[in-house]
Motif scaffolding. Structure first.
Motif, PDB file in Angstrom:
ATOM      1  N   TYR A 118      12.034   1.971  -1.185  1.00 18.47           N
ATOM      2  CA  TYR A 118      11.114   1.749  -1.449  1.00 18.47           C
ATOM      3  C   TYR A 118      10.905   0.934  -1.966  1.00 18.47           C
ATOM      4  CZ  TYR A 118       6.580  -0.178   1.242  1.00 18.47           C
ATOM      5  OH  TYR A 118       5.450  -0.520   1.241  1.00 18.47           O
ATOM      6  N   ASN A 119      10.296  -0.397  -2.216  1.00 13.13           N
ATOM      7  CA  ASN A 119      10.277  -1.066  -3.351  1.00 13.13           C
ATOM      8  C   ASN A 119       8.708  -1.703  -3.113  1.00 13.13           C
ATOM      9  OD1 ASN A 119      10.067  -2.905  -5.841  1.00 13.13           O
ATOM     10  ND2 ASN A 119      11.658  -3.023  -6.398  1.00 13.13           N
ATOM     11  N   PHE A 120       7.980  -1.314  -3.550  1.00 13.53           N
ATOM     12  CA  PHE A 120       6.656  -2.036  -2.953  1.00 13.53           C
ATOM     13  C   PHE A 120       5.220  -1.887  -4.112  1.00 13.53           C
ATOM     14  CE2 PHE A 120       6.041   2.711  -3.165  1.00 13.53           C
ATOM     15  CZ  PHE A 120       4.600   3.132  -3.673  1.00 13.53           C
ATOM     16  N   GLN A 121       4.415  -3.285  -4.314  1.00 13.07           N
ATOM     17  CA  GLN A 121       3.830  -3.680  -4.781  1.00 13.07           C
ATOM     18  C   GLN A 121       2.864  -3.188  -4.203  1.00 13.07           C
ATOM     19  OE1 GLN A 121       4.307  -7.760  -5.898  1.00 13.07           O
ATOM     20  NE2 GLN A 121       6.028  -7.128  -7.346  1.00 13.07           N
ATOM     21  N   GLN A 122       1.376  -2.553  -4.612  1.00 13.40           N
ATOM     22  CA  GLN A 122       0.115  -2.657  -4.881  1.00 13.40           C
ATOM     23  C   GLN A 122      -0.712  -2.586  -5.404  1.00 13.40           C
ATOM     24  OE1 GLN A 122       0.288   1.041  -1.496  1.00 13.40           O
ATOM     25  NE2 GLN A 122      -2.202   1.113  -1.018  1.00 13.40           N
ATOM     26  N   GLU A 123      -2.084  -2.720  -5.274  1.00 17.80           N
ATOM     27  CA  GLU A 123      -3.390  -2.709  -6.234  1.00 17.80           C
ATOM     28  C   GLU A 123      -2.303  -3.283  -8.238  1.00 17.80           C
ATOM     29  OE1 GLU A 123      -5.288   1.165  -6.548  1.00 17.80           O
ATOM     30  OE2 GLU A 123      -5.228   1.199  -3.929  1.00 17.80           O
ATOM     31  N   GLY A 124      -2.089  -4.432  -8.087  1.00 19.87           N
ATOM     32  CA  GLY A 124      -1.582  -4.335  -8.899  1.00 19.87           C
ATOM     33  C   GLY A 124       0.038  -4.064  -9.651  1.00 19.87           C
ATOM     34  N   THR A 125       0.244  -3.141  -9.483  1.00 20.21           N
ATOM     35  CA  THR A 125       1.609  -2.301  -9.724  1.00 20.21           C
ATOM     36  C   THR A 125       2.795  -1.952  -8.922  1.00 20.21           C
ATOM     37  OG1 THR A 125       0.840   0.276  -8.905  1.00 20.21           O
ATOM     38  CG2 THR A 125       0.474   0.055 -10.932  1.00 20.21           C
ATOM     39  N   GLY A 165      15.119  -4.669   4.591  1.00 22.19           N
ATOM     40  CA  GLY A 165      13.761  -4.915   5.333  1.00 22.19           C
ATOM     41  C   GLY A 165      12.874  -5.379   4.650  1.00 22.19           C
ATOM     42  N   ALA A 166      11.597  -5.033   5.064  1.00 23.54           N
ATOM     43  CA  ALA A 166      10.448  -4.875   4.857  1.00 23.54           C
ATOM     44  C   ALA A 166       9.541  -4.495   5.624  1.00 23.54           C
ATOM     45  CB  ALA A 166      10.198  -6.323   5.021  1.00 23.54           C
ATOM     46  N   TYR A 167       8.744  -3.114   4.773  1.00 25.54           N
ATOM     47  CA  TYR A 167       7.392  -2.253   5.050  1.00 25.54           C
ATOM     48  C   TYR A 167       5.896  -2.514   4.792  1.00 25.54           C
ATOM     49  CZ  TYR A 167       5.668   2.097   5.942  1.00 25.54           C
ATOM     50  OH  TYR A 167       5.544   3.784   6.609  1.00 25.54           O
ATOM     51  N   ASN A 168       5.245  -2.858   5.628  1.00 22.65           N
ATOM     52  CA  ASN A 168       3.851  -3.692   5.097  1.00 22.65           C
ATOM     53  C   ASN A 168       3.058  -2.821   5.360  1.00 22.65           C
ATOM     54  OD1 ASN A 168       5.293  -5.030   3.279  1.00 22.65           O
ATOM     55  ND2 ASN A 168       5.903  -6.664   5.249  1.00 22.65           N
ATOM     56  N   TRP A 169       2.101  -2.549   4.832  1.00 23.82           N
ATOM     57  CA  TRP A 169       0.726  -1.845   4.753  1.00 23.82           C
ATOM     58  C   TRP A 169      -0.322  -2.827   4.474  1.00 23.82           C
ATOM     59  CZ3 TRP A 169      -2.734   0.353   7.547  1.00 23.82           C
ATOM     60  CH2 TRP A 169      -3.737   0.839   7.760  1.00 23.82           C
ATOM     61  N   LEU A 170      -0.581  -3.796   5.646  1.00 23.31           N
ATOM     62  CA  LEU A 170      -2.035  -4.602   5.551  1.00 23.31           C
ATOM     63  C   LEU A 170      -3.702  -4.208   6.312  1.00 23.31           C
ATOM     64  CD1 LEU A 170       0.940  -6.689   6.997  1.00 23.31           C
ATOM     65  CD2 LEU A 170       0.264  -7.071   5.018  1.00 23.31           C
ATOM     66  N   PRO A 171      -3.687  -3.761   5.448  1.00 25.98           N
ATOM     67  CA  PRO A 171      -5.551  -3.514   5.702  1.00 25.98           C
ATOM     68  C   PRO A 171      -6.151  -4.718   5.415  1.00 25.98           C
ATOM     69  CG  PRO A 171      -5.326  -2.381   3.344  1.00 25.98           C
ATOM     70  CD  PRO A 171      -3.106  -3.143   4.309  1.00 25.98           C
ATOM     71  N   ALA A 172      -7.608  -4.464   6.399  1.00 32.04           N
ATOM     72  CA  ALA A 172      -8.137  -6.171   7.250  1.00 32.04           C
ATOM     73  C   ALA A 172      -8.737  -5.853   5.034  1.00 32.04           C
ATOM     74  CB  ALA A 172      -9.243  -6.015   7.735  1.00 32.04           C
ATOM     75  N   PHE A 173      -9.224  -4.473   4.962  1.00 31.90           N
ATOM     76  CA  PHE A 173     -10.534  -4.981   3.568  1.00 31.90           C
ATOM     77  C   PHE A 173     -10.388  -4.231   2.770  1.00 31.90           C
ATOM     78  CE2 PHE A 173     -12.929  -4.925   8.014  1.00 31.90           C
ATOM     79  CZ  PHE A 173     -12.891  -6.135   8.324  1.00 31.90           C
ATOM     80  N   LYS A 174      -9.129  -3.972   2.082  1.00 28.77           N
ATOM     81  CA  LYS A 174      -8.813  -3.171   1.254  1.00 28.77           C
ATOM     82  C   LYS A 174      -7.533  -3.341   0.560  1.00 28.77           C
ATOM     83  CE  LYS A 174      -9.831   0.845   3.905  1.00 28.77           C
ATOM     84  NZ  LYS A 174      -8.668   2.588   3.958  1.00 28.77           N
ATOM     85  N   ASP A 175      -7.310  -3.303  -0.892  1.00 24.83           N
ATOM     86  CA  ASP A 175      -5.345  -3.395  -1.557  1.00 24.83           C
ATOM     87  C   ASP A 175      -4.139  -3.741  -0.266  1.00 24.83           C
ATOM     88  OD1 ASP A 175      -6.836  -4.419  -3.694  1.00 24.83           O
ATOM     89  OD2 ASP A 175      -6.246  -3.008  -4.447  1.00 24.83           O
ATOM     90  N   GLN A 176      -3.990  -4.440   0.015  1.00 26.47           N
ATOM     91  CA  GLN A 176      -1.982  -4.620   0.822  1.00 26.47           C
ATOM     92  C   GLN A 176      -1.578  -3.542   0.234  1.00 26.47           C
ATOM     93  OE1 GLN A 176      -1.636  -8.417   2.129  1.00 26.47           O
ATOM     94  NE2 GLN A 176      -3.133  -7.988   3.513  1.00 26.47           N
ATOM     95  N   ARG A 177      -0.649  -3.258   0.532  1.00 26.65           N
ATOM     96  CA  ARG A 177       1.146  -2.777   0.327  1.00 26.65           C
ATOM     97  C   ARG A 177       2.568  -3.214   0.900  1.00 26.65           C
ATOM     98  NH1 ARG A 177       0.904   2.491   0.937  1.00 26.65           N
ATOM     99  NH2 ARG A 177       1.768   2.573   3.076  1.00 26.65           N
ATOM    100  N   LYS A 178       2.618  -4.400   0.236  1.00 26.74           N
ATOM    101  CA  LYS A 178       4.004  -5.093   0.919  1.00 26.74           C
ATOM    102  C   LYS A 178       5.071  -4.236  -0.029  1.00 26.74           C
ATOM    103  CE  LYS A 178       1.118  -8.912   1.903  1.00 26.74           C
ATOM    104  NZ  LYS A 178       1.306  -9.866   2.006  1.00 26.74           N
TER     105      LYS A 178
END
Length: 156
Positions: free
Chosen positions: A112-119, A83-96
């Motif tokens: 949980y393998n995710f990307q956020q702020e380029g990492t 599956g997918a677990y995502n944090w999608l803030p309107a004005f910040k970096d997203q975590r997908k």
């Protein structure tokens, strides 16, 4: 003559006994085959059964149409979960990110393998599935992965 009658009776008795034993073995064999077939069909049903679950929280910004969204979508096949677990803030970096794990007693344990702020990061995660929500735990507290997310209908 008496010996011939006795011989005929003995042969007849042995024939009946043999037929009875063969019939019993075929009956047990058929029952065993039916039971094996039923068990195989049940296992196939478990393996091919697929369920999708969706969870979503929306956090509106006051005085704006913008909102932050936390979403969890999982697919269960047998006891394997993706599956997918995502944090999608309107004005910040997203975590997908993606979830892979195993389901046992309404609890998913996996990674949980995710990307956020380029990492990119991978952490252990645990998700308790309840009737109306999912409770997510895992990772360092600073990552902010822990949440309770409300169950919603999945979009097709």
């Amino acid at each position: 003559m008496k010996d011939i009658r006795m011989l005929v009776k003995s042969v007849a008795f042995l024939c009946l006994l043999t037929l009875g034993l063969v019939g019993c073995n075929n009956s047990n064999s058929n029952e065993s085959e039916e039971q094996t077939k039923t068990e195989t069909e049940h296992k196939d049903e478990i393996v091919t059964s697929q369920k999708n679950y969706c969870f979503r929280n929306e956090y509106p910004h006051e005085g704006s149409e913008d909102k932050d969204v936390l979403e969890l979508q999982i697919e269960v096949k047998g006891n394997t979960v993706t599956g997918a677990y995502n944090w999608l803030p309107a004005f910040k970096d997203q975590r997908k990110g993606a979830i892979r794990g195993m389901l046992e007693d309404s609890i998913i344990k996996g990674e949980y393998n995710f990307q956020q702020e380029g990492t990119t990061e991978t952490v252990r995660i645990e998700i308790a599935l309840e009737d109306d929500k999912a409770v997510v735990k895992g990772g360092e507290p600073a990552l902010g992965l822990e949440a309770t997310i409300q169950k919603v209908e999945c979009a097709n």
